[in-house]
Write a protein that holds these residues in place. Sequence first.
Motif, mmCIF file in Angstrom:
data_model
loop_
_atom_site.group_PDB
_atom_site.id
_atom_site.type_symbol
_atom_site.label_atom_id
_atom_site.label_comp_id
_atom_site.label_asym_id
_atom_site.label_seq_id
_atom_site.Cartn_x
_atom_site.Cartn_y
_atom_site.Cartn_z
ATOM 1 N N GLU A 240 0.871 -1.269 -0.026
ATOM 2 C CA GLU A 240 -0.060 0.010 0.129
ATOM 3 C C GLU A 240 0.820 1.314 0.076
ATOM 4 O OE1 GLU A 240 -2.651 -0.103 3.221
ATOM 5 O OE2 GLU A 240 -3.792 -1.929 2.818
ATOM 6 N N ASN A 241 1.952 1.094 0.470
ATOM 7 C CA ASN A 241 3.031 2.569 0.686
ATOM 8 C C ASN A 241 3.974 2.546 0.067
ATOM 9 O OD1 ASN A 241 1.586 3.771 3.313
ATOM 10 N ND2 ASN A 241 1.586 1.677 3.727
ATOM 11 N N THR A 242 4.533 1.560 -0.846
ATOM 12 C CA THR A 242 5.825 1.779 -1.528
ATOM 13 C C THR A 242 5.483 1.059 -2.942
ATOM 14 O OG1 THR A 242 6.787 -0.531 -1.111
ATOM 15 C CG2 THR A 242 7.134 1.408 0.459
ATOM 16 N N SER A 243 6.440 1.215 -3.902
ATOM 17 C CA SER A 243 6.270 0.519 -5.119
ATOM 18 C C SER A 243 7.313 -0.627 -5.286
ATOM 19 C CB SER A 243 6.382 1.660 -6.278
ATOM 20 O OG SER A 243 7.583 1.999 -6.318
ATOM 21 N N LEU A 244 7.834 -1.160 -4.199
ATOM 22 C CA LEU A 244 8.945 -2.205 -4.218
ATOM 23 C C LEU A 244 8.021 -3.619 -4.471
ATOM 24 C CD1 LEU A 244 11.067 -1.407 -1.026
ATOM 25 C CD2 LEU A 244 11.817 -0.715 -3.643
ATOM 26 N N ARG A 245 8.793 -4.519 -5.034
ATOM 27 C CA ARG A 245 8.216 -5.831 -4.890
ATOM 28 C C ARG A 245 8.959 -6.403 -3.770
ATOM 29 N NH1 ARG A 245 10.950 -8.392 -10.147
ATOM 30 N NH2 ARG A 245 12.566 -6.677 -10.093
ATOM 31 N N TYR A 246 8.192 -7.555 -3.051
ATOM 32 C CA TYR A 246 8.623 -8.173 -1.713
ATOM 33 C C TYR A 246 8.558 -9.615 -2.131
ATOM 34 C CZ TYR A 246 7.745 -3.459 0.349
ATOM 35 O OH TYR A 246 8.015 -2.092 0.806
ATOM 36 N N HIS A 247 9.317 -10.190 -1.122
ATOM 37 C CA HIS A 247 9.334 -11.603 -0.987
ATOM 38 C C HIS A 247 9.527 -11.914 0.255
ATOM 39 C CE1 HIS A 247 10.935 -15.893 -2.067
ATOM 40 N NE2 HIS A 247 9.728 -15.823 -1.810
ATOM 41 N N LEU A 248 8.722 -12.564 0.909
ATOM 42 C CA LEU A 248 8.562 -13.063 2.228
ATOM 43 C C LEU A 248 9.144 -14.587 2.117
ATOM 44 C CD1 LEU A 248 8.590 -13.279 5.268
ATOM 45 C CD2 LEU A 248 6.014 -13.515 5.370
#
Length: 360
Positions: A240-248
Motif C-alpha cells: 500500500e505504501n511503496t512501489s517495491l516488490r516483496y518476497h517473504l
Amino acid sequence: MRESGYYSYVVGELPEGCKLCVKGAKLVLFTTGVCPRDCFYCPLSPWRREDVAYANERPIKSIDDIIEEAKIQEALGAGVTGGDPLARLDRTVEYIKVLKENFGEKFHIHLYTTGALATKENLEKLYDAGLDEIRFHPDLFNPNSKLFKVEIENMKNAFDFDWDVGGEVPAVPGHGEKIKWFAELLDKLGAKFLNINELEFSETNLRALINRGYQPISDESSAIKGSLELGLEILRWGEENTSLRYHLCTAKLKDAVQLKNRLKRMARNVAKPYMEITEDGTLKFAVAEYEDLDELYHLLVEEAEIPEEWLYLNREKGRIEMPIEVALELADAIEGDVKFYIVEEYPTWDRIEVERTPIN
C-alpha cells in the motif's frame, strides 16, 4: 500480496535471483566467513566464520571445485554470500568472472553484502565482473552505530550501475518500524525489491535469540515466533505504501523447496547405478561392513558371483556399497561378522548420512 506456490509470499514478481533459487538452480557460493559485523541473529556455524570458501558444501581449493560443483548441480546461476563477500573482494570478483566465462552471460549471479565495504570503486569491480543483482543488508537493528551510517551511504553508490538493486533483511520481531523505514528508503532510491526472511535459529545463534526473549515456534521448526507474522505485516504495508516488490522467504521454503530441488538436481548427476533417488533427492542404497574389506569383496565377486559393477569398495568410509536387493539376499546367506545396512545420504560433497537401517 499472494502466496507464491513455494510456501512463501510475494508482492509483485519474485526477484530474478529468487526465481532460480526456488528451483534449486542457484549455486551457493560462500566466498568468505569474514564480516565487518557481528549480528546476534547470524546463523553461521563456527567453522564458516573464518576466511574459508565453499561452493555449496564443497570446500573451494581451486577454481575447478566451483566449476565442478556448478556442473553437478546443473546450476543456472549463483548466490554469492558470506560473511560479507566484499571483505575478500578480489576473490569474489575472480569467482564471478570464472562463472560467467564458463557458463555464459545468462548465468545469473546475485550477491549479498552489508554495504560496509561497498565503495563506488569496489562496486565497479563487481559490475565489470558481471554481477547481475546486489542485495543490501545494513545493520538496521543497530541504527546508532557508525557502521550503519556508512552502509547506508555506500548503498546509494549501487544505483550508479545498471543492475538490479534490492534489500534483504530478517523479520526480527519488535523491529518492524525499522524495516519499514528501510523499505521507504529503498523505494525512494529506486530499488526494485525487498526480501524479508523468516528469522531462524541455529546452533550458534539460539542462545543470543533466547536471551533477547525470542522462542522457536515448535520443536520441529527452526523458525522464531512472531517473525512470519511480522513479515506478512510488512508485505501488506509495503503493497500500500511503496512501489517495491516483496518476497517473504519462509523457513519452510528453504527446507521443503529450495534444498529439496537442489538435491534432486545433484542426485541425478552423482547417483551410481546401484543407488535409488528418493522423492526428497537423497540417495538410498545398501552397505556391507566388515573388518577385512578386501576379503569380503573377493567373497562377493568370486563366490557369491555378484557383478563388480553392482559393488563399490568405499575405503574412506570402510564399507562396500551395493543395491538394496542384493544386500537383502546376502544378509540371509552370509554368516559371521558382516553387517548389512540400508543407508540414505545427501548427494552433496560431504555426503551427510540422514538414515541408517540394519538389515541383519
